[in-house]
Design an enzyme around this catalytic site. Structure first.
Site, PDB file in Angstrom:
ATOM      1  N   GLY A   7       4.856  92.624 -16.214  1.00 42.56           N
ATOM      2  CA  GLY A   7       4.370  93.153 -17.576  1.00 42.56           C
ATOM      3  C   GLY A   7       5.462  93.509 -18.729  1.00 42.56           C
ATOM      4  O   GLY A   7       5.480  94.441 -19.270  1.00 42.56           O
ATOM      5  N   LEU A   9       6.846  92.289 -21.152  1.00 43.57           N
ATOM      6  CA  LEU A   9       6.628  91.959 -22.669  1.00 43.57           C
ATOM      7  C   LEU A   9       5.579  92.958 -23.186  1.00 43.57           C
ATOM      8  O   LEU A   9       5.306  92.782 -24.362  1.00 43.57           O
ATOM      9  CB  LEU A   9       6.429  90.619 -22.825  1.00 43.57           C
ATOM     10  CG  LEU A   9       7.231  89.479 -22.338  1.00 43.57           C
ATOM     11  CD1 LEU A   9       6.962  88.020 -22.609  1.00 43.57           C
ATOM     12  CD2 LEU A   9       8.593  89.808 -22.834  1.00 43.57           C
ATOM     13  N   GLY A  10       4.987  93.864 -22.703  1.00 41.88           N
ATOM     14  CA  GLY A  10       4.025  94.698 -22.962  1.00 41.88           C
ATOM     15  C   GLY A  10       4.774  95.933 -23.624  1.00 41.88           C
ATOM     16  O   GLY A  10       5.963  96.027 -23.838  1.00 41.88           O
ATOM     17  N   ASP A  33       6.706  88.253 -17.247  1.00 38.59           N
ATOM     18  CA  ASP A  33       5.256  88.404 -17.681  1.00 38.59           C
ATOM     19  C   ASP A  33       4.495  87.122 -17.303  1.00 38.59           C
ATOM     20  O   ASP A  33       5.095  86.127 -16.825  1.00 38.59           O
ATOM     21  CB  ASP A  33       5.429  88.838 -19.087  1.00 38.59           C
ATOM     22  CG  ASP A  33       4.307  89.633 -19.766  1.00 38.59           C
ATOM     23  OD1 ASP A  33       4.574  90.797 -20.143  1.00 38.59           O
ATOM     24  OD2 ASP A  33       3.103  89.369 -19.525  1.00 38.59           O
ATOM     25  N   TYR A 141     -10.605 101.278 -16.230  1.00 38.31           N
ATOM     26  CA  TYR A 141      -9.243 101.317 -16.337  1.00 38.31           C
ATOM     27  C   TYR A 141      -8.809 102.630 -15.685  1.00 38.31           C
ATOM     28  O   TYR A 141      -8.056 102.796 -14.885  1.00 38.31           O
ATOM     29  CB  TYR A 141      -8.640 101.622 -17.723  1.00 38.31           C
ATOM     30  CG  TYR A 141      -7.313 101.832 -18.306  1.00 38.31           C
ATOM     31  CD1 TYR A 141      -7.090 103.194 -18.645  1.00 38.31           C
ATOM     32  CD2 TYR A 141      -6.272 101.136 -17.776  1.00 38.31           C
ATOM     33  CE1 TYR A 141      -5.566 103.570 -18.873  1.00 38.31           C
ATOM     34  CE2 TYR A 141      -4.803 101.318 -18.102  1.00 38.31           C
ATOM     35  CZ  TYR A 141      -4.794 102.598 -18.557  1.00 38.31           C
ATOM     36  OH  TYR A 141      -3.447 102.947 -18.900  1.00 38.31           O
ATOM     37  N   LYS A 145      -6.879 103.269 -12.270  1.00 40.12           N
ATOM     38  CA  LYS A 145      -5.653 104.123 -12.456  1.00 40.12           C
ATOM     39  C   LYS A 145      -5.717 105.173 -11.314  1.00 40.12           C
ATOM     40  O   LYS A 145      -4.728 105.288 -10.289  1.00 40.12           O
ATOM     41  CB  LYS A 145      -5.384 104.946 -13.680  1.00 40.12           C
ATOM     42  CG  LYS A 145      -5.115 104.043 -14.820  1.00 40.12           C
ATOM     43  CD  LYS A 145      -3.494 103.591 -14.754  1.00 40.12           C
ATOM     44  CE  LYS A 145      -3.533 101.921 -14.865  1.00 40.12           C
ATOM     45  NZ  LYS A 145      -2.155 101.727 -14.792  1.00 40.12           N
TER      46      LYS A 145
HETATM   47  C1  VAH Z   1      -4.705 103.421 -23.132  1.00 34.57           C
HETATM   48  N1  VAH Z   1      -2.397 103.446 -24.037  1.00 34.57           N
HETATM   49  O1  VAH Z   1      -5.004 103.915 -24.301  1.00 34.57           O
HETATM   50  C2  VAH Z   1      -3.284 103.519 -22.829  1.00 34.57           C
HETATM   51  C3  VAH Z   1      -3.057 104.891 -22.136  1.00 34.57           C
HETATM   52  C4  VAH Z   1      -3.549 107.323 -22.014  1.00 34.57           C
HETATM   53  C5  VAH Z   1      -3.666 106.073 -22.709  1.00 34.57           C
HETATM   54  O2  VAH Z   1      -3.112 104.821 -20.899  1.00 34.57           O
HETATM   55  O3  VAH Z   1      -5.542 102.770 -22.522  1.00 34.57           O
END
Ligand code: VAH
Length: 314
Positions: A7, A9-10, A33, A141, A145
């Protein structure tokens, strides 16, 4: 040190690759990437490979051919895109991570994996969120995590993979645009302020979130990966933060430089919900005690530096 960055290029990768190439030498940092239509400076300033992290074989081949000893695994779908495409987020964030950890296990690589304040949920204490506390995130997400944190600790305990991570807050940078997060407003606002003297914010003006300027974030990654492992009581993942502000406060800071700047609000309920489920401010004392974390940038100095760099870009 031979370091593979996925990743690359992120948002984090674009800053981290250049930072690490400056420290360890350009040829020692292999950027990778999914495709090569991103930050051309990263692609042309040292080795670059196209890697889809759901292809474990390609990761293994790359680790072997460059004799990699550390993988900085940044490839990820972020929070807002993750709510639109939860299956894709699970596939990239979990199967990608599993592939990286398996390759690290068999090739004795150390691994860095960013977690996020998104790993916390609405029942977590919101102010001075502790290092060790309840983690029941309500976004896909966030689920990936917190699962990633636990998987990394498992690989450390079971296979002695030297896995380390940071729970990053919103990251603010000028090297590349953020890719589909909830905190992206804190980057877009600078471009809009300079181009249009105005910004239409998708979060309410009182939405507090932890934030950090990218130079502090890339310093934190290097500092953590170089830390003496004997000092680490925690590994995946350390709370780190540098500041906590809401859209009104960053708008007022920008107005000190661009007095005619005006902010409006048009709340996006999905991203507002996501932001409301996250902490207001983190307790990062564990990082300070175990590997001497100490950020340099606050809201004022970050604002000044961002405006300076973006003025040059546009
Ligand atoms: C997002 N930039 O907004 C990421 C980050 C705390 C936010 O994990 O999903």
């Amino acid at each position: 040190m031979n370091i593979l960055v996925t990743g690359a290029l992120g948002q984090i990768g674009s800053a981290l690759v250049q930072h690490m190439r400056g420290i360890y030498g350009s040829n020692n940092i292999i950027a990778s990437d999914l495709n090569s239509d991103g930050n051309q400076e990263v692609i042309h300033s040292g080795p670059f490979e196209k890697i889809d992290v759901t292809d474990g074989k390609k990761i293994a081949e790359t680790v072997k051919s460059y004799n990699i000893d550390t993988v900085i695994h940044l490839a990820s779908i972020l929070s807002a895109v993750g709510e639109h495409k939860p299956n894709l987020a699970w596939d990239i964030n979990m199967n990608g991570l599993f592939n990286v950890l398996e390759v690290a296990r068999y090739n004795r690589c150390a691994v860095f994996v960013p977690s996020s304040i998104a790993a916390f949920g609405p029942q977590t204490p919101k102010d001075h969120t502790p290092q060790d506390t309840l983690q029941r995130p309500t976004t896909m997400y966030g689920v990936t995590k917190v699962s990633g944190e636990i998987l990394c600790d498992y690989y450390y305990k079971k296979y002695k993979v030297d896995a380390r991570g940071l729970r990053f807050p919103g990251l603010i940078s000028h090297e590349s645009q953020p890719g589909g997060g909830t905190t992206d407003y804190a980057v877009h606002i600078f471009y809009e302020a300079l181009k249009n003297k105005g910004y239409n914010c998708y979060l309410r003006e009182d939405t507090y979130m932890d934030m950090m300027y990218m130079p502090d974030a890339v310093d934190a990654i290097v500092k953590l990966m170089e830390a003496n492992p004997e000092r680490l009581i925690h590994r995946n993942a350390f709370n780190v933060t540098a500041m906590s502000f809401n859209p009104k406060q960053i708008a007022n800071e920008i107005k000190k430089h661009i007095p005619e700047f005006e902010i409006q609000y048009e709340v996006d309920l999905i991203r507002q919900d996501i932001a409301d489920s996250w902490p207001n401010s983190l307790d990062d004392s564990a990082a300070r005690e175990q590997w001497d974390w100490s950020p340099k940038y606050d809201l004022a100095s970050m604002t000044e530096d961002m405006l300076k760099h973006i003025r040059q870009k546009i």
